[in-house]
Design an enzyme around this catalytic site. Sequence first.
Site, PDB file in Angstrom:
ATOM      1  N   GLU A 109       0.836  -1.208   0.000  1.00 40.97           N
ATOM      2  CA  GLU A 109       0.000   0.000   0.000  1.00 40.97           C
ATOM      3  C   GLU A 109       0.871   1.258   0.000  1.00 40.97           C
ATOM      4  O   GLU A 109       0.578   2.228  -0.694  1.00 40.97           O
ATOM      5  CB  GLU A 109      -0.944  -0.026   1.211  1.00 40.97           C
ATOM      6  CG  GLU A 109      -2.030  -1.101   1.027  1.00 40.97           C
ATOM      7  CD  GLU A 109      -2.847  -1.363   2.276  1.00 40.97           C
ATOM      8  OE1 GLU A 109      -2.238  -1.604   3.335  1.00 40.97           O
ATOM      9  OE2 GLU A 109      -4.085  -1.341   2.193  1.00 40.97           O
ATOM     10  N   GLU A 129      -3.443  -9.832   3.609  1.00 38.65           N
ATOM     11  CA  GLU A 129      -4.193  -9.572   4.849  1.00 38.65           C
ATOM     12  C   GLU A 129      -5.258 -10.621   5.137  1.00 38.65           C
ATOM     13  O   GLU A 129      -5.499 -10.967   6.296  1.00 38.65           O
ATOM     14  CB  GLU A 129      -4.842  -8.184   4.797  1.00 38.65           C
ATOM     15  CG  GLU A 129      -3.876  -7.020   4.948  1.00 38.65           C
ATOM     16  CD  GLU A 129      -3.301  -6.531   3.622  1.00 38.65           C
ATOM     17  OE1 GLU A 129      -3.345  -7.290   2.628  1.00 38.65           O
ATOM     18  OE2 GLU A 129      -2.801  -5.403   3.587  1.00 38.65           O
TER      19      GLU A 129
HETATM   20  C1  3H9 Z   1      -1.255  -5.201   6.955  1.00 42.66           C
HETATM   21  O1  3H9 Z   1      -0.269  -4.834   6.402  1.00 42.66           O
HETATM   22  C2  3H9 Z   1      -2.497  -4.365   7.050  1.00 42.66           C
HETATM   23  C3  3H9 Z   1      -2.402  -3.162   6.171  1.00 42.66           C
HETATM   24  O2  3H9 Z   1      -3.382  -3.208   5.201  1.00 42.66           O
HETATM   25  C4  3H9 Z   1      -2.422  -1.881   6.917  1.00 42.66           C
HETATM   26  C5  3H9 Z   1      -3.588  -1.648   7.788  1.00 42.66           C
HETATM   27  C6  3H9 Z   1      -3.654  -0.280   8.452  1.00 42.66           C
HETATM   28  N1  3H9 Z   1       4.543  -7.698  11.740  1.00 42.66           N
HETATM   29  O3  3H9 Z   1       7.851 -15.348   8.807  1.00 42.66           O
HETATM   30  P1  3H9 Z   1       9.223 -15.213   9.345  1.00 42.66           P
HETATM   31  C7  3H9 Z   1       8.051 -11.386  12.262  1.00 42.66           C
HETATM   32  S1  3H9 Z   1      -1.329  -6.704   7.725  1.00 42.66           S
HETATM   33  C8  3H9 Z   1       5.210  -8.094  12.826  1.00 42.66           C
HETATM   34  O4  3H9 Z   1       9.748 -16.262  10.226  1.00 42.66           O
HETATM   35  P2  3H9 Z   1      10.277 -15.429   6.682  1.00 42.66           P
HETATM   36  C9  3H9 Z   1       7.734 -12.845  12.553  1.00 42.66           C
HETATM   37  O5  3H9 Z   1       6.812 -12.964  13.593  1.00 42.66           O
HETATM   38  C10 3H9 Z   1       0.259  -7.396   7.442  1.00 42.66           C
HETATM   39  N2  3H9 Z   1       6.101  -9.123  12.820  1.00 42.66           N
HETATM   40  O6  3H9 Z   1      10.282 -14.930   8.175  1.00 42.66           O
HETATM   41  C11 3H9 Z   1       9.108 -13.377  12.913  1.00 42.66           C
HETATM   42  O7  3H9 Z   1       9.376 -12.981  14.244  1.00 42.66           O
HETATM   43  P3  3H9 Z   1      10.272 -13.903  15.229  1.00 42.66           P
HETATM   44  C12 3H9 Z   1       0.413  -7.894   6.068  1.00 42.66           C
HETATM   45  C13 3H9 Z   1       6.294  -9.736  11.665  1.00 42.66           C
HETATM   46  O8  3H9 Z   1      11.510 -14.897   6.075  1.00 42.66           O
HETATM   47  C14 3H9 Z   1      10.032 -12.586  11.987  1.00 42.66           C
HETATM   48  O9  3H9 Z   1       9.301 -11.421  11.614  1.00 42.66           O
HETATM   49  N3  3H9 Z   1       1.670  -8.589   5.942  1.00 42.66           N
HETATM   50  C15 3H9 Z   1       5.615  -9.386  10.500  1.00 42.66           C
HETATM   51  O10 3H9 Z   1       9.975 -16.873   6.622  1.00 42.66           O
HETATM   52  C16 3H9 Z   1      10.421 -13.340  10.747  1.00 42.66           C
HETATM   53  O11 3H9 Z   1       9.247 -13.809  10.091  1.00 42.66           O
HETATM   54  C17 3H9 Z   1       1.767  -9.902   6.150  1.00 42.66           C
HETATM   55  O12 3H9 Z   1       0.801 -10.578   6.401  1.00 42.66           O
HETATM   56  C18 3H9 Z   1       4.713  -8.302  10.555  1.00 42.66           C
HETATM   57  N4  3H9 Z   1       4.046  -7.873   9.476  1.00 42.66           N
HETATM   58  O13 3H9 Z   1       9.022 -14.696   6.015  1.00 42.66           O
HETATM   59  C19 3H9 Z   1       3.143 -10.490   6.033  1.00 42.66           C
HETATM   60  N5  3H9 Z   1       6.004 -10.211   9.494  1.00 42.66           N
HETATM   61  O14 3H9 Z   1      11.610 -13.977  14.564  1.00 42.66           O
HETATM   62  C20 3H9 Z   1       3.404 -11.449   7.144  1.00 42.66           C
HETATM   63  C21 3H9 Z   1       6.916 -11.041  10.029  1.00 42.66           C
HETATM   64  O15 3H9 Z   1      10.240 -13.163  16.520  1.00 42.66           O
HETATM   65  N6  3H9 Z   1       4.761 -11.953   7.131  1.00 42.66           N
HETATM   66  N7  3H9 Z   1       7.095 -10.765  11.341  1.00 42.66           N
HETATM   67  O16 3H9 Z   1       9.556 -15.224  15.289  1.00 42.66           O
HETATM   68  C22 3H9 Z   1       5.161 -12.913   6.289  1.00 42.66           C
HETATM   69  O17 3H9 Z   1       4.428 -13.357   5.426  1.00 42.66           O
HETATM   70  C23 3H9 Z   1       6.548 -13.437   6.455  1.00 42.66           C
HETATM   71  O18 3H9 Z   1       6.968 -13.093   7.748  1.00 42.66           O
HETATM   72  C24 3H9 Z   1       7.585 -12.870   5.448  1.00 42.66           C
HETATM   73  C25 3H9 Z   1       8.998 -13.322   5.880  1.00 42.66           C
HETATM   74  C26 3H9 Z   1       7.258 -13.420   4.065  1.00 42.66           C
HETATM   75  C27 3H9 Z   1       7.552 -11.363   5.424  1.00 42.66           C
END
Ligand code: 3H9
Length: 708
Positions: A109, A129
């Site tokens: 976004e 999301e």
């Molecule tokens: C959103 O954006 C809403 C909007 O429309 C705005 C509204 C106002 N936040 O997965 P990993 C942490 S909703 C906080 O193992 P990978 C995760 O917990 C969001 N923490 O790594 C982990 O922590 P820890 C939309 C986050 O390389 C560490 O980072 N976005 C977030 O296998 C490593 O993560 C998503 O849904 C976050 N957003 O994969 C994306 N993301 O080390 C969600 C990650 O303490 N994330 N963490 O356990 C993912 O899909 C994967 O994490 C990503 C990396 C592909 C990014």
Amino acid sequence: MPELVSLRLEDRVAVVTISNPPVNALSPGVPEGLRSSIAAAAADPAVLAIVIIGDGRTFIAGADIREFGKVVSGERPRGSLLPLLREIEDCSKPVIMAIHGTAFGGGLEVAMAGHYRVIAPSAQVGQPEVKLGIIPGAAGTQRLPRLAGVAKAVEMCAFGDPVGARDAQACGVVDAIIEGDLLAGAVSFAREAAGRPHPKTRDRDEKLSNTDPAIFDRARQQAAKTRRGQMAPLAAIDAVESATRLPFDEGCAREAELFDRCLYSTQSKSLIHAFFAERGVSKIPDVPKNTPLFEIRRAAVIGAGTMGGGITMNYANAGIPVIVKETTQEALDRGMATIRKNYASTVKKGKLSQAAMDQRLSLITPQLTYDGFDQADIIAEAVFEGMALKKQVFGEIDAIAKPGCILASNTSYLDIDEIASATHRSELVLGHHYFSPANVMRLLEIVRGKATGKAVLATSMALAKRLNKVGVLAGNARGFIGNRMLTPYLREAQFLVEEGASVEEVNQALYDFGMAMGPLAMGDLAGLDVGWRVRKEFKHLEKPGVRVPLVSDRLCEMGRFGQKTGRGWSRYDENRQASPDPETAALIEQAAREAGIERRNITREEIVDRCILALVNEGAYVLGEGIALRAADIDVVYLNGYAFPAWRGGPMFYADTVGLPAVLARIEEFRQRHGDDLWSPAALLRRLAETGGTFGSLDRQRETSAGG
Ligand code: 3H9
């Protein structure tokens, strides 16, 4: 504290860098940093254009998901990114977003508010999301259709799957792919863009006109099928549809309304719980993060049956050369034929190239001997379930395997310590319990024997990730976590049909609850003979006088093992389509009559409560006995191994959402009716319910006392 957002000048281009490891989420401070950096760059006459880029492994992976819980609980106000995005879009100088890693959710976004987007070839963009039970909340549903077209925006927002760089360029989300140094490419793109009029995404309406309304109908139908029970995908479709009907600002207001409805729902809490549960599960409190790992370069699998074949594929898929051994040529040929067939069907679906299939097959060495087993770093055993056979096999491989080779049993019920006693290396022995089909299901229970070494556990957790599995640590108790809990779940399903519900009613009630299939349908799919064999092995442990299910053994005695024999609880045609079987119904009625069970009408609510609360109560025992480290681990087991609906968070989280006092009261009710042996509430459940606790609060307490 290091700066979350920094600004520097490069070749008259302002480079704004976001540094919020690990994934540059839009945590408090990041939007503020972006705003002030852009304002400063806009005001600086030396600056011709602005590049926004992420430090470390990614651009922006989205909003900070941890913040949502605080917003919902009222701890923090719900901020809006919309004013910031408008400021970026209204900037007098061109703003170029330089994307590597992932631009997900709020990250995409932000990117779409820029005037141009350039991307590294390996990067991905997406609006995932819905996988968290929410929808894009910063105008993603309004800007994306303007850039990518309505059909693509619906697909991305409603189903949440990421899009690669080439696809993103083809549909108009990004303007250029930068091979080589992304920043250098972005800076030179920015210099070229400087001085030219730069487009605002919100004003680009050309892709919105003449939208075919069938796009939305089709998406809704698809969501009803593939996202059954979930509200966010439908809300996302509504939000994108509003982009085609309303001016930009009104579309954003509609999006905000739908976003809030989703954010405050139990579904989003459940899915967010599932997200963090999966990421927390690999942490084992007494195994330090820096535990040295064994190197796994070669593997060997014993048994090419359903499980052994799937396990072999897992290793080959991860690029690890693997020997698979069988005892007869016929079994080996059959196993290899199944492996080839599985790969070929993935190729046919377009999910794997022929070259990749050939490469994976070339990593597999089928054979009848132990040749080469002395080179393996891990040997996975997947022979028939039976202690005597397992011990014999472990004795044999112990004699051949090199020192330091890990020996992993795929047993689903048996005692790992007893298996290990057949070797001279019990510290290297553990369970690697896969779920059928092993090449598809993501769950891997990693079963810790009393002597299993910490390095072996840490290596197994790392290996699970390499094999694209979710590893969950389980204690060495019969059935470990998943199957132990399954026993009372299946028991109740069978009791319910004996008491008067039909097979179809039981299956349908659990399907409607959100399970991928009903419990009796699952038994038919897995093969009723599997449980029959286990029951025979453990017959001596049955407590006299305690009610046991009456019908499944009879079905097995009649050779009705489920889908594979065309008949089980239901009847199956050649396409494995189920239909009610009057013979089963008669058999159930007869068994109930003989046992003096009074048959009655049973509500759907009772069916669901009996089955699901049996899972919850057993889960509480498992947790209380330390078989699972956390309630969240149990949820991960059920979400990834048993297709429990993620939008309910898993059985333990579901119990928290129902409220533990209500769960306890219902279990007490069942105890009154069915007796202590079947329905004694777990002491842990009782304690939590009576002290206002939850499984979630218990996990948090334990995490804090374990030091993080
Ligand atoms: C959103 O954006 C809403 C909007 O429309 C705005 C509204 C106002 N936040 O997965 P990993 C942490 S909703 C906080 O193992 P990978 C995760 O917990 C969001 N923490 O790594 C982990 O922590 P820890 C939309 C986050 O390389 C560490 O980072 N976005 C977030 O296998 C490593 O993560 C998503 O849904 C976050 N957003 O994969 C994306 N993301 O080390 C969600 C990650 O303490 N994330 N963490 O356990 C993912 O899909 C994967 O994490 C990503 C990396 C592909 C990014």
